[in-house]
Each structure stands twice: as C-alpha cells, then as structure tokens.
Design a protein around this motif. Structure first.
Motif, PDB file in Angstrom:
ATOM      1  N   GLU A  70       0.693  -1.168  -0.016  1.00 32.70           N
ATOM      2  CA  GLU A  70       0.050  -0.054   0.149  1.00 32.70           C
ATOM      3  C   GLU A  70       0.713   1.468   0.004  1.00 32.70           C
ATOM      4  O   GLU A  70       0.392   2.185  -0.343  1.00 32.70           O
ATOM      5  CB  GLU A  70      -0.845   0.102   1.212  1.00 32.70           C
ATOM      6  N   PHE A  71       1.935   1.326   0.398  1.00 34.77           N
ATOM      7  CA  PHE A  71       2.970   2.262   0.457  1.00 34.77           C
ATOM      8  C   PHE A  71       3.844   2.530  -1.151  1.00 34.77           C
ATOM      9  O   PHE A  71       3.979   1.585  -1.758  1.00 34.77           O
ATOM     10  CB  PHE A  71       4.136   2.227   1.276  1.00 34.77           C
ATOM     11  N   LEU A  72       3.752   3.660  -1.114  1.00 31.04           N
ATOM     12  CA  LEU A  72       4.800   4.083  -2.507  1.00 31.04           C
ATOM     13  C   LEU A  72       6.005   3.743  -2.210  1.00 31.04           C
ATOM     14  O   LEU A  72       6.498   4.516  -0.994  1.00 31.04           O
ATOM     15  CB  LEU A  72       4.315   5.518  -2.950  1.00 31.04           C
ATOM     16  N   ARG A  73       6.838   3.205  -3.080  1.00 38.43           N
ATOM     17  CA  ARG A  73       8.467   2.782  -2.533  1.00 38.43           C
ATOM     18  C   ARG A  73       9.274   3.292  -3.446  1.00 38.43           C
ATOM     19  O   ARG A  73      10.448   3.604  -2.814  1.00 38.43           O
ATOM     20  CB  ARG A  73       8.175   1.257  -2.671  1.00 38.43           C
ATOM     21  N   GLY A  74       9.216   3.299  -4.582  1.00 35.88           N
ATOM     22  CA  GLY A  74      10.232   3.742  -5.556  1.00 35.88           C
ATOM     23  C   GLY A  74      11.410   2.624  -5.262  1.00 35.88           C
ATOM     24  O   GLY A  74      11.331   1.325  -5.121  1.00 35.88           O
ATOM     25  N   LYS A  75      12.914   3.088  -5.252  1.00 35.88           N
ATOM     26  CA  LYS A  75      13.732   2.269  -4.731  1.00 35.88           C
ATOM     27  C   LYS A  75      14.526   2.443  -3.326  1.00 35.88           C
ATOM     28  O   LYS A  75      15.575   2.227  -3.185  1.00 35.88           O
ATOM     29  CB  LYS A  75      15.053   2.528  -5.883  1.00 35.88           C
ATOM     30  N   VAL A  76      13.786   3.028  -2.532  1.00 38.36           N
ATOM     31  CA  VAL A  76      13.982   3.276  -1.207  1.00 38.36           C
ATOM     32  C   VAL A  76      13.535   2.379  -0.362  1.00 38.36           C
ATOM     33  O   VAL A  76      12.581   1.760  -0.234  1.00 38.36           O
ATOM     34  CB  VAL A  76      13.388   4.710  -0.709  1.00 38.36           C
ATOM     35  N   PRO A  77      14.772   1.666   0.386  1.00 39.72           N
ATOM     36  CA  PRO A  77      14.202   0.709   1.385  1.00 39.72           C
ATOM     37  C   PRO A  77      13.024   1.062   2.384  1.00 39.72           C
ATOM     38  O   PRO A  77      13.081   2.125   2.611  1.00 39.72           O
ATOM     39  CB  PRO A  77      15.650   0.449   2.028  1.00 39.72           C
ATOM     40  N   MET A  78      12.365  -0.142   2.738  1.00 47.28           N
ATOM     41  CA  MET A  78      11.246   0.189   3.881  1.00 47.28           C
ATOM     42  C   MET A  78      11.186  -0.792   4.814  1.00 47.28           C
ATOM     43  O   MET A  78      11.522  -2.031   4.409  1.00 47.28           O
ATOM     44  CB  MET A  78      10.077   0.102   2.906  1.00 47.28           C
ATOM     45  N   THR A  79      11.068  -0.492   6.234  1.00 46.53           N
ATOM     46  CA  THR A  79      10.953  -1.247   7.153  1.00 46.53           C
ATOM     47  C   THR A  79       9.590  -2.223   6.866  1.00 46.53           C
ATOM     48  O   THR A  79       8.315  -1.602   6.724  1.00 46.53           O
ATOM     49  CB  THR A  79      10.587  -0.630   8.464  1.00 46.53           C
ATOM     50  N   LYS A  80       9.777  -3.577   6.719  1.00 47.56           N
ATOM     51  CA  LYS A  80       8.452  -4.586   6.541  1.00 47.56           C
ATOM     52  C   LYS A  80       7.561  -4.272   7.716  1.00 47.56           C
ATOM     53  O   LYS A  80       7.891  -4.228   8.794  1.00 47.56           O
ATOM     54  CB  LYS A  80       9.048  -5.718   6.295  1.00 47.56           C
ATOM     55  N   SER A  81       6.330  -4.668   7.352  1.00 49.02           N
ATOM     56  CA  SER A  81       4.882  -4.715   8.234  1.00 49.02           C
ATOM     57  C   SER A  81       5.354  -5.614   9.422  1.00 49.02           C
ATOM     58  O   SER A  81       4.931  -4.695  10.688  1.00 49.02           O
ATOM     59  CB  SER A  81       3.951  -4.934   7.345  1.00 49.02           C
ATOM     60  N   ALA A 101      13.518   9.817  -1.184  1.00 42.93           N
ATOM     61  CA  ALA A 101      12.878   9.247   0.092  1.00 42.93           C
ATOM     62  C   ALA A 101      12.034  10.386   0.459  1.00 42.93           C
ATOM     63  O   ALA A 101      10.883  10.263   0.780  1.00 42.93           O
ATOM     64  CB  ALA A 101      13.695   8.784   1.137  1.00 42.93           C
ATOM     65  N   GLN A 102      12.515  11.661   0.655  1.00 43.11           N
ATOM     66  CA  GLN A 102      11.611  12.934   0.976  1.00 43.11           C
ATOM     67  C   GLN A 102      10.467  13.046   0.075  1.00 43.11           C
ATOM     68  O   GLN A 102       9.301  13.137   0.605  1.00 43.11           O
ATOM     69  CB  GLN A 102      12.802  14.180   0.637  1.00 43.11           C
ATOM     70  N   ALA A 103      10.591  12.761  -1.360  1.00 42.50           N
ATOM     71  CA  ALA A 103       9.564  12.984  -2.121  1.00 42.50           C
ATOM     72  C   ALA A 103       8.503  11.601  -1.852  1.00 42.50           C
ATOM     73  O   ALA A 103       7.264  11.983  -1.879  1.00 42.50           O
ATOM     74  CB  ALA A 103       9.779  12.742  -3.503  1.00 42.50           C
ATOM     75  N   LEU A 104       8.923  10.352  -1.482  1.00 42.06           N
ATOM     76  CA  LEU A 104       7.959   9.405  -1.312  1.00 42.06           C
ATOM     77  C   LEU A 104       7.235   9.769   0.247  1.00 42.06           C
ATOM     78  O   LEU A 104       6.131   9.328   0.315  1.00 42.06           O
ATOM     79  CB  LEU A 104       8.835   8.193  -1.215  1.00 42.06           C
ATOM     80  N   ILE A 105       8.017  10.051   1.195  1.00 42.09           N
ATOM     81  CA  ILE A 105       7.295  10.560   2.617  1.00 42.09           C
ATOM     82  C   ILE A 105       6.065  11.493   2.249  1.00 42.09           C
ATOM     83  O   ILE A 105       4.995  11.290   2.690  1.00 42.09           O
ATOM     84  CB  ILE A 105       8.329  11.110   3.332  1.00 42.09           C
ATOM     85  N   VAL A 106       6.450  12.681   1.377  1.00 42.06           N
ATOM     86  CA  VAL A 106       5.223  13.518   1.249  1.00 42.06           C
ATOM     87  C   VAL A 106       4.127  12.569   0.251  1.00 42.06           C
ATOM     88  O   VAL A 106       3.289  12.853   0.513  1.00 42.06           O
ATOM     89  CB  VAL A 106       5.957  14.580   0.372  1.00 42.06           C
ATOM     90  N   ALA A 107       4.414  12.223  -0.620  1.00 47.06           N
ATOM     91  CA  ALA A 107       3.419  11.163  -1.401  1.00 47.06           C
ATOM     92  C   ALA A 107       2.842  10.268  -0.608  1.00 47.06           C
ATOM     93  O   ALA A 107       1.590  10.294  -0.696  1.00 47.06           O
ATOM     94  CB  ALA A 107       4.171  10.711  -2.494  1.00 47.06           C
ATOM     95  N   ASN A 108       3.434   9.510   0.325  1.00 43.72           N
ATOM     96  CA  ASN A 108       2.588   8.532   1.287  1.00 43.72           C
ATOM     97  C   ASN A 108       1.982   9.344   2.291  1.00 43.72           C
ATOM     98  O   ASN A 108       0.687   8.926   2.626  1.00 43.72           O
ATOM     99  CB  ASN A 108       3.538   7.645   1.787  1.00 43.72           C
ATOM    100  N   GLN A 109       2.450  10.421   2.643  1.00 43.10           N
ATOM    101  CA  GLN A 109       1.714  11.283   3.563  1.00 43.10           C
ATOM    102  C   GLN A 109       0.273  11.784   3.141  1.00 43.10           C
ATOM    103  O   GLN A 109      -0.874  11.940   3.533  1.00 43.10           O
ATOM    104  CB  GLN A 109       2.318  12.598   4.170  1.00 43.10           C
ATOM    105  N   GLN A 110       0.348  12.226   1.766  1.00 37.47           N
ATOM    106  CA  GLN A 110      -0.806  12.548   0.913  1.00 37.47           C
ATOM    107  C   GLN A 110      -1.916  11.529   0.692  1.00 37.47           C
ATOM    108  O   GLN A 110      -2.967  11.606   0.990  1.00 37.47           O
ATOM    109  CB  GLN A 110      -0.575  13.295  -0.281  1.00 37.47           C
ATOM    110  N   LYS A 111      -1.166  10.414   0.479  1.00 40.18           N
ATOM    111  CA  LYS A 111      -1.998   8.892   0.030  1.00 40.18           C
ATOM    112  C   LYS A 111      -2.671   8.745   1.268  1.00 40.18           C
ATOM    113  O   LYS A 111      -4.036   8.550   1.106  1.00 40.18           O
ATOM    114  CB  LYS A 111      -1.303   8.134  -0.356  1.00 40.18           C
ATOM    115  N   PHE A 112      -2.051   8.810   2.350  1.00 40.09           N
ATOM    116  CA  PHE A 112      -2.910   8.356   3.518  1.00 40.09           C
ATOM    117  C   PHE A 112      -3.581   9.388   4.464  1.00 40.09           C
ATOM    118  O   PHE A 112      -4.116   9.129   5.539  1.00 40.09           O
ATOM    119  CB  PHE A 112      -1.902   7.891   4.604  1.00 40.09           C
TER     120      PHE A 112
END
Length: 412
Positions: free
Chosen positions: A231-242, A292-303
């Motif tokens: 559900e998260f927008l990820r791109g090529k940035v590492p993400m902590t798994k659920s 990653a900054q752009a993804l944080i903003v995009a996910n903030q808006q998505k959720f």
C-alpha cells in the motif's frame, strides 16, 4: 553571559519595563537595526545583526572572552522560530538567560480572537511547502518568508483541491498593519506580495452527520498499524517491513499526544503509522535522501496524514528544528549514532527504539545506550518468514533478521 531578550513586535509600546532594565545591565547589545533603535540611550557598545550571522557570532565570542554581559535582541519570542537554537548550538557551555516576548503567533491569534492552545504551528520560511499539513483538521499557524509567500501557501491547498479560509497578518502592531480573512482562491490571486506574513489556516467545519461518520472512518483507517507493504509508494527506497514495523511501534509505546521523531524515515512507513497512533501529537520525519523525501510526502498525502512533518537533512544536524520529543525511532544513523543519542531532544523517561541489521550496529548501540545512561535497555532479534503461494503449495520466504533495541532516557 548571554541574555536572549524577546522584543515582541518591535514597538516600544509593547515592551514591558523589565526589558529596559535588562538591557541597561548589558555591556554589549546585539540585534537588528529596528531592535537597536528601541534603546537609543544604551551606553554600551552595539552590533547590528545582518545577513552575515557568522560575523555576529564572532562578536559574541570575543565579548564572552572579555567576560562581558551580552544582550541579544530577537523579534517576537525567543522560543518561537528564533535565533535561540543557533545560540544554544554555538555556545552550549555558556550561561544563557532567556526572556520572553510577545510572539507573532500570539499577536495573530489575538487579532483573530481565537484560542491557540490546540493549534498546529509550521514555518515554511526557507523550507519546503511539503511541511504544510495536506489536510487541515486543526487551526494551523504558518510563518511565511523568502520564496514561500502567502500566495504560494494558498496555491498549495488549491492544487490539493481545497479552498480553506485563511487569516492573513502582516506588520502586526505597526501603522501599516494588514489583517484580513479570505479564502485560498482569493489570497492566491492577490497581487501584493507580503513578506514574512503569518497565516492562520482554518479547517473545514464539520456540520453534516454523514461527514462526521466519514471523518471518523478515515481517522480509524489512518490509526491502523501493520499496513501491508504494497500500500506504500516505495520507489527504490528501503522500507521497514510490516512485521518489523509492528514490533517497533509496540516497543515505542506511543500515546495519542506524543511528539515523535523518526530518524532515517525512508519511505515514511513508520512515521505514517506512528502519526496514526498519536492523533493529537506530531511526528517529525528526518530524511536526507531526496527520493525518499518525495516518497514521504507522497505517502503522507495518500494516507491523508496531517500531523507528519518532513525535516530534510541529516541527524543530528537538523535537531535545532525539533521541539522536545517523547519518542525517538532510529532507522538509520549515517554512522553518527553516538551524536544522535547524545543530542536528540528526548524528554527524561522518553522512549528510544533502534533497528539494526548488523551485529556491529547492534553492539555499538547497546554500548552507547549504557554509556549515555539510558535505562531499561531491551534487545529483541526477529526474523519473519512469509509463506508465499506457489501453484497449489506455500513456500517459505525469509526476511532479513533485524535487531530491535529499546530503552528509556535516564537522568544525566
């Protein structure tokens, strides 16, 4: 000795008598030209602050070496987006007395006749507009400046399909004062560019019952943890798994009013779930990777998360932008773990949670937590296994093992 003195709006009629007494007991007075004009009879030496802050800091250092009492005049209140954090950073060992003044925030809310104890506050002066909450659920005061004019702030919300009412204040307490309430569409079309104006953004009223039920449902959806990774927008940035994210948040023990900092926020997955657990608090996501900054903003808006603030940069260099926090989550330290744990503005008894994927990082973190007098140190090692369907069978897909360290800040 340093005295950091708030001069409020910068008008003599708004200065309490105590400020005059403080100034008279200083040997050196430092401030902007308008601030210094408030004290024409000051007998000591004066230094005018300009765009070259380094030269002013040199003046302070030289005066301190001579054991002089230095008064630094700051507009508004020293504790509200002023020079105080920089002075604290430059002179950490120096005795520093701070004296309050009337801030632009107080003035604006007084002009609007509104209480401000539950309002949010954002500065976009020299910062990205992504710091603005994408959805207004509380009164939000915004300090503008530089390239970010009030018109830009209004256009930010119009681009999101919103048209909130905005109170605009400029040159408050001066003869040329402007105070006006207008909607974002009107403000965006204003031709006069206002410098360093303060705005109060008004959330939409919730009158209809249907809208209230819809809002409650949205809030409930945003407060869930263990959001599926896809559900998260990820791109090529590492993400902590659920599976790990849930345990990190459990160790953080977040309450609804907490202030949280997420260091090395990546895609913002932990920040977003933490924000849902603290609907009356704020999460500050520190991240230095532009993607990653752009993804944080995009996910903030998505959720639709309104209580998340992105702080571009690297810890601990950007800690001056943080208030005191209740929870510190560290997902990446860039090799500066000791400085982060030593300098993070974590309240006494506040919780710190560190994730590590190597034995070396885990070992270093344990040693540092012990050395810096953190208490109740706990270490957990987790390795989740997902069972993925392959035709009519399920095959194991092991995730990388992760260490989760947690502790509380003790008295130093």
């Amino acid at each position: 000795m340093l005295k950091v003195i708030g001069i409020g709006p910068g008008r003599s009629e708004w200065l309490p008598p105590a400020v005059g007494d403080l100034v008279n007991h200083c040997d050196v007075l430092i401030g902007g030209s308008r601030a210094l004009e408030l004290f024409p009879d000051f007998p000591g030496s004066q230094h005018c602050l300009s765009g070259d802050l380094d030269s002013s800091l040199t003046v302070i250092k030289d005066a301190l070496l001579e054991k002089k009492v230095i008064g630094v005049l700051v507009s508004g209140d020293p504790g509200f987006f002023s020079l105080l954090p920089r002075l604290k950073k430059e002179f950490p060992e120096e005795q520093m007395d701070v004296y309050p003044g009337i801030s632009s925030l107080q003035f604006a809310f007084a002009r609007a006749g509104l209480p401000w104890q539950e309002a949010d506050f954002v500065s976009v002066h020299g910062r990205d507009l992504s710091l603005l909450p994408p959805k207004l659920i509380r009164l939000t005061a915004v300090l503008t400046g530089g390239a970010n004019t009030p018109q830009n702030v209004a256009q930010f919300y119009l681009d999101l399909g919103q048209n909130p009412n905005i109170s605009v204040g400029n040159a408050l307490a001066y003869p040329e004062e402007l105070w006006q309430l207008m909607d974002a569409r009107h403000l965006a079309q204003e031709k006069d560019l206002l410098k360093n104006a303060i705005l109060i953004l008004h959330p939409d009223s919730m009158h209809s019952t249907d809208h209230q039920f819809e809002t409650a449902a949205n809030v409930a959806s945003r407060s869930r943890i263990g959001i599926p990774d896809q559900e998260f927008l990820r791109g090529k940035v590492p993400m902590t798994k659920s599976e790990i994210r849930v345990q990190v948040l459990a160790k953080a023990q977040i309450s609804k009013t907490d202030t949280i900092v997420d260091i090395g926020a990546g895609t913002g997955s932990i920040s977003i779930e933490a924000a849902g657990l603290a609907p009356e608090g704020v999460v500050y996501a520190i991240e230095n990777n532009p993607e990653a900054q752009a993804l944080i903003v995009a996910n903030q808006q998505k959720f639709e998360v309104s209580n998340l603030r992105l702080i571009p940069g690297t810890a601990p260099d950007v800690f001056a932008e943080l208030p005191a926090v209740n929870v510190c989550i560290i997902g990446g330290s860039k090799g500066r773990m000791k400085d982060i744990l030593r300098m993070v503005p974590l309240l006494e008894g506040g919780r710190v949670v560190i994730t590590a994927v190597t034995l070396e990082t885990m070992s270093q973190s344990v040693n540092l937590l012990t050395e810096l007098n953190y208490q109740d140190i706990d270490i957990v090692s987790l390795q989740a296994v997902r069972w993925q369907p392959v035709q009519n069978l399920h095959m194991a897909q092991a995730l990388n093992p992760v260490f989760i360290l947690s502790a509380r800040k003790g008295v130093r």
